[in-house]
Design an enzyme around this catalytic site. Structure first.
Site, PDB file in Angstrom:
ATOM      1  CB  THR A 281     -81.622  78.143 -21.527  1.00 28.14           C
ATOM      2  OG1 THR A 281     -82.050  76.998 -20.602  1.00 28.14           O
ATOM      3  CG2 THR A 281     -80.035  78.287 -21.163  1.00 28.14           C
TER       4      THR A 281
ATOM      5  CG  ASP B  98     -86.981  71.925 -27.160  1.00 31.88           C
ATOM      6  OD1 ASP B  98     -86.746  72.265 -26.145  1.00 31.88           O
ATOM      7  OD2 ASP B  98     -87.930  71.481 -27.526  1.00 31.88           O
TER       8      ASP B  98
ATOM      9  CG  ASP C  59     -76.761  64.344 -17.775  1.00 30.86           C
ATOM     10  OD1 ASP C  59     -77.319  64.014 -18.932  1.00 30.86           O
ATOM     11  OD2 ASP C  59     -76.289  65.412 -17.365  1.00 30.86           O
TER      12      ASP C  59
END
Length: 196
Positions: free
Chosen positions: A7, A68, A156
């Site tokens: 990532t 993912d 979030d």
């Protein structure tokens, strides 16, 4: 053991490094090796995670972990799903994604704003590993009416934990790691790796 994390997302690197503290596993972000981002053209979280792990392992020669993940909103038939990072367009602008999702739900009652974070995590011993280790985690919640909280990343600030009446961006990193989809997936993955 050194494992490359497939990532470029600094939030994911930080989160997984915290979760792996004390395990003897050192996470090295693929950016340390100049690994190009894999093209996420799979049709599922599993396919995209495998594509990313194979790409990182092929470029580094190291074992790789990739995930993912995304958010699935029931009122939107599971969208944005695998397109969560680019929901508002290419580039993965979290604030734009959050604004678009809030706009899509502006006339939806709170009780109908149920959602979940889903994470699929994959471990490959090498780029040609025919037997990836796959683990999945999910975290149930709902979409808040507005962004709240200074912590976390991505969705979030708008993902509310009903029993706490706080968003994922309002809780401590330790609490988030204990509850999160990514934390669940990683714990399952580690159990499966220890069984190999």
């Amino acid at each position: 053991m050194k494992i490359v994390l497939a990532t470029g997302n600094a939030g994911k690197v930080r989160e997984l490094s915290e979760l792996l503290a004390g395990t003897g596993i050192t996470i090295l972000p693929q950016s340390d090796f100049g690994v190009p981002e894999a093209e996420e053209n799979g049709l599922s979280f599993v396919e995209n995670a495998i594509l990313k792990a194979r790409n990182a392992a092929a470029h580094t020669g190291l074992p790789a972990i990739a995930d993912d993940s995304g958010i699935e909103v029931d009122a939107l038939n599971g969208s944005p799903g695998i397109y969560s990072a680019r929901y508002a367009g290419p580039g993965g602008d979290a604030e734009a994604n959050n604004r678009k999702l809030l706009k899509a739900l502006e006339h939806v009652e709170s009780s109908q704003r149920t959602a979940r974070f889903r994470c699929v995590m994959v471990y490959l011993r090498h780029a040609d590993d025919p037997s990836p280790v796959i683990a999945e985690g999910s975290w149930e919640g709902r979409i808040a009416s507005e962004a709240r909280g200074p912590g976390g990343h991505g969705y979030d600030p708008i993902f509310e934990i009903p029993e706490l009446e706080l968003t994922a961006a309002e809780i401590s990193p330790a609490e988030k790691n204990r509850r999160s989809h990514r934390g669940q997936a990683l714990r399952i993955l580690l159990e499966r790796l220890q069984g190999r």
